[in-house]
Motif scaffolding. Structure first.
Motif, PDB file in Angstrom:
ATOM      1  N   GLY A   1      -0.728  -5.374  -2.477  1.00  0.00           N
ATOM      2  CA  GLY A   1      -0.393  -5.694  -3.859  1.00  0.00           C
ATOM      3  C   GLY A   1      -0.704  -7.140  -4.205  1.00  0.00           C
ATOM      4  O   GLY A   1      -0.844  -7.495  -5.375  1.00  0.00           O
ATOM      5  N   SER A   2      -0.853  -7.981  -3.166  1.00  0.00           N
ATOM      6  CA  SER A   2      -1.202  -9.384  -3.381  1.00  0.00           C
ATOM      7  C   SER A   2      -2.597  -9.548  -3.980  1.00  0.00           C
ATOM      8  O   SER A   2      -2.839 -10.462  -4.758  1.00  0.00           O
ATOM      9  CB  SER A   2      -1.144 -10.162  -2.061  1.00  0.00           C
TER      10      SER A   2
ATOM     11  N   PHE B   1      17.109 -12.648 -12.484  1.00  0.00           N
ATOM     12  CA  PHE B   1      15.862 -12.277 -13.151  1.00  0.00           C
ATOM     13  C   PHE B   1      15.881 -10.790 -13.513  1.00  0.00           C
ATOM     14  O   PHE B   1      16.436  -9.980 -12.772  1.00  0.00           O
ATOM     15  CB  PHE B   1      14.659 -12.489 -12.223  1.00  0.00           C
ATOM     16  N   HIS B   2      15.244 -10.441 -14.612  1.00  0.00           N
ATOM     17  CA  HIS B   2      14.903  -9.042 -14.841  1.00  0.00           C
ATOM     18  C   HIS B   2      13.841  -8.677 -13.801  1.00  0.00           C
ATOM     19  O   HIS B   2      13.144  -9.555 -13.288  1.00  0.00           O
ATOM     20  CB  HIS B   2      14.290  -8.835 -16.234  1.00  0.00           C
ATOM     21  N   ALA B   3      13.689  -7.383 -13.507  1.00  0.00           N
ATOM     22  CA  ALA B   3      12.675  -6.960 -12.530  1.00  0.00           C
ATOM     23  C   ALA B   3      11.914  -5.750 -13.059  1.00  0.00           C
ATOM     24  O   ALA B   3      12.494  -4.861 -13.665  1.00  0.00           O
ATOM     25  CB  ALA B   3      13.334  -6.605 -11.199  1.00  0.00           C
ATOM     26  N   VAL B   4      10.616  -5.760 -12.839  1.00  0.00           N
ATOM     27  CA  VAL B   4       9.773  -4.605 -13.143  1.00  0.00           C
ATOM     28  C   VAL B   4       8.972  -4.311 -11.888  1.00  0.00           C
ATOM     29  O   VAL B   4       8.390  -5.219 -11.289  1.00  0.00           O
ATOM     30  CB  VAL B   4       8.814  -4.886 -14.326  1.00  0.00           C
ATOM     31  N   VAL B   5       8.978  -3.048 -11.465  1.00  0.00           N
ATOM     32  CA  VAL B   5       8.198  -2.676 -10.286  1.00  0.00           C
ATOM     33  C   VAL B   5       7.268  -1.528 -10.654  1.00  0.00           C
ATOM     34  O   VAL B   5       7.644  -0.606 -11.357  1.00  0.00           O
ATOM     35  CB  VAL B   5       9.112  -2.318  -9.086  1.00  0.00           C
ATOM     36  N   PHE B   6       6.035  -1.661 -10.189  1.00  0.00           N
ATOM     37  CA  PHE B   6       5.014  -0.650 -10.435  1.00  0.00           C
ATOM     38  C   PHE B   6       4.793   0.149  -9.156  1.00  0.00           C
ATOM     39  O   PHE B   6       4.919  -0.402  -8.069  1.00  0.00           O
ATOM     40  CB  PHE B   6       3.697  -1.318 -10.836  1.00  0.00           C
ATOM     41  N   PRO B   7       4.439   1.434  -9.249  1.00  0.00           N
ATOM     42  CA  PRO B   7       3.995   2.104  -8.030  1.00  0.00           C
ATOM     43  C   PRO B   7       2.674   1.465  -7.599  1.00  0.00           C
ATOM     44  O   PRO B   7       1.905   1.012  -8.443  1.00  0.00           O
ATOM     45  CB  PRO B   7       3.799   3.556  -8.465  1.00  0.00           C
TER      46      PRO B   7
ATOM     47  N   SER C   1       0.811  -1.228   0.000  1.00  0.00           N
ATOM     48  CA  SER C   1       0.000   0.000   0.000  1.00  0.00           C
ATOM     49  C   SER C   1       0.838   1.270   0.000  1.00  0.00           C
ATOM     50  O   SER C   1       1.774   1.398   0.786  1.00  0.00           O
ATOM     51  CB  SER C   1      -0.903   0.040   1.234  1.00  0.00           C
ATOM     52  N   PHE C   2       0.486   2.161  -0.888  1.00  0.00           N
ATOM     53  CA  PHE C   2       1.058   3.504  -0.989  1.00  0.00           C
ATOM     54  C   PHE C   2       2.534   3.527  -1.415  1.00  0.00           C
ATOM     55  O   PHE C   2       3.139   4.591  -1.458  1.00  0.00           O
ATOM     56  CB  PHE C   2       0.872   4.291   0.322  1.00  0.00           C
TER      57      PHE C   2
ATOM     58  N   ILE D   1      -5.627 -10.628   4.992  1.00  0.00           N
ATOM     59  CA  ILE D   1      -6.919 -11.301   5.120  1.00  0.00           C
ATOM     60  C   ILE D   1      -7.982 -10.223   4.941  1.00  0.00           C
ATOM     61  O   ILE D   1      -8.989 -10.396   4.283  1.00  0.00           O
ATOM     62  CB  ILE D   1      -7.068 -11.966   6.502  1.00  0.00           C
ATOM     63  N   ASP D   2      -7.754  -9.093   5.571  1.00  0.00           N
ATOM     64  CA  ASP D   2      -8.547  -7.895   5.377  1.00  0.00           C
ATOM     65  C   ASP D   2      -7.577  -6.725   5.542  1.00  0.00           C
ATOM     66  O   ASP D   2      -6.375  -6.937   5.636  1.00  0.00           O
ATOM     67  CB  ASP D   2      -9.728  -7.831   6.360  1.00  0.00           C
ATOM     68  N   MET D   3      -8.048  -5.520   5.559  1.00  0.00           N
ATOM     69  CA  MET D   3      -7.132  -4.387   5.620  1.00  0.00           C
ATOM     70  C   MET D   3      -6.561  -4.137   7.012  1.00  0.00           C
ATOM     71  O   MET D   3      -5.791  -3.221   7.218  1.00  0.00           O
ATOM     72  CB  MET D   3      -7.812  -3.127   5.079  1.00  0.00           C
ATOM     73  N   HIS D   4      -6.896  -5.001   7.986  1.00  0.00           N
ATOM     74  CA  HIS D   4      -6.378  -4.831   9.338  1.00  0.00           C
ATOM     75  C   HIS D   4      -5.358  -5.880   9.736  1.00  0.00           C
ATOM     76  O   HIS D   4      -4.634  -5.710  10.700  1.00  0.00           O
ATOM     77  CB  HIS D   4      -7.531  -4.842  10.359  1.00  0.00           C
ATOM     78  N   SER D   5      -5.310  -7.002   9.008  1.00  0.00           N
ATOM     79  CA  SER D   5      -4.374  -8.058   9.415  1.00  0.00           C
ATOM     80  C   SER D   5      -3.886  -8.844   8.214  1.00  0.00           C
ATOM     81  O   SER D   5      -4.560  -8.897   7.181  1.00  0.00           O
ATOM     82  CB  SER D   5      -5.039  -9.009  10.415  1.00  0.00           C
ATOM     83  N   SER D   6      -2.707  -9.435   8.355  1.00  0.00           N
ATOM     84  CA  SER D   6      -2.100 -10.220   7.272  1.00  0.00           C
ATOM     85  C   SER D   6      -2.053 -11.692   7.661  1.00  0.00           C
ATOM     86  O   SER D   6      -2.147 -12.042   8.833  1.00  0.00           O
ATOM     87  CB  SER D   6      -0.673  -9.739   7.011  1.00  0.00           C
ATOM     88  N   VAL D   7      -1.854 -12.527   6.677  1.00  0.00           N
ATOM     89  CA  VAL D   7      -1.631 -13.954   6.921  1.00  0.00           C
ATOM     90  C   VAL D   7      -0.295 -14.069   7.628  1.00  0.00           C
ATOM     91  O   VAL D   7       0.698 -13.491   7.193  1.00  0.00           O
ATOM     92  CB  VAL D   7      -1.616 -14.729   5.603  1.00  0.00           C
TER      93      VAL D   7
END
Length: 200
Positions: free
Chosen positions: A163-164, A103-109, A82-83, A193-199
């Protein structure tokens, strides 16, 4: 009981005395991963009139062969958390890590970053369908313009944190307006899992 109090007091004093050292150790573990290979850094500016009103920049790093040309190698497309912006330490470290692994790498904002928010024209941040279409267009652009230097059957899609969500939408290719590479794997780091916690 008294002995326990003394033990905790001693522990707190020890931690306090070593706090600077602990903090410095923590900072050193957060430093950018050093680059160990030769690469070509490319800043790409992308425009898709149905989705954005301004050009959206993103970064690509291609491994450099001995003669200075782009080496033929697999590629990792990175959608950060995020952000996240293109100059963030997390992004730079990931690109270096990916390049060091061959590997080549591409990163998006990240689609909620100021870079993309300022370029948006017709959708509200958080519209996963529109956001994944935008990232899909950018992946398609790389595939069309640099495809001769990419081992396409080993393309990897990586999403970090929020981003997942986009990585999963792209891997399913349900929102794609044009064919995307078939990703050999999709890597999700700390998917929420939601915007408050991760796996965990």
């Amino acid at each position: 009981m008294k002995l326990m109090r003394y033990f905790f007091l001693f522990l707190m004093l020890s931690l306090n005395a070593n706090a600077d050292g602990v903090y410095q150790s923590f900072l050193s573990s957060c430093k950018t991963i050093p680059l160990k290979v030769n690469r070509i850094f490319t800043k790409i500016s992308f425009y898709q009139k149905d989705l954005v009103s301004q050009r959206v920049p993103f970064n690509a790093t291609f491994l450099r062969s001995v003669d200075g040309s782009i080496k033929i190698a697999p590629i990792v497309y990175i959608i950060p958390g995020s952000f996240s912006e293109l100059k963030d330490d997390q992004v730079e470290s990931l690109m270096n890590l990916v390049n060091n692994a061959g590997f080549h790498a591409v990163v998006f904002p990240h689609p909620w970053s100021p870079t993309i928010i300022n370029a948006r024209v017709n959708y509200i941040p958080g519209d996963i369908a529109k956001e994944s279409i935008l990232i899909g267009h950018m992946i398609h652009y790389i595939d069309q313009n640099y495809g001769n230097s990419i081992i396409k059957e080993r393309s990897v899609l990586m999403g970090i944190s929020s981003g997942s969500f986009l990585a999963l939408a792209l891997a399913a290719q349900k929102n794609s307006l044009q064919p995307l590479p078939v990703f050999s794997r999709t890597i999700l780091l700390a998917p929420p899992i939601d915007m408050h916690s991760s796996v965990q």
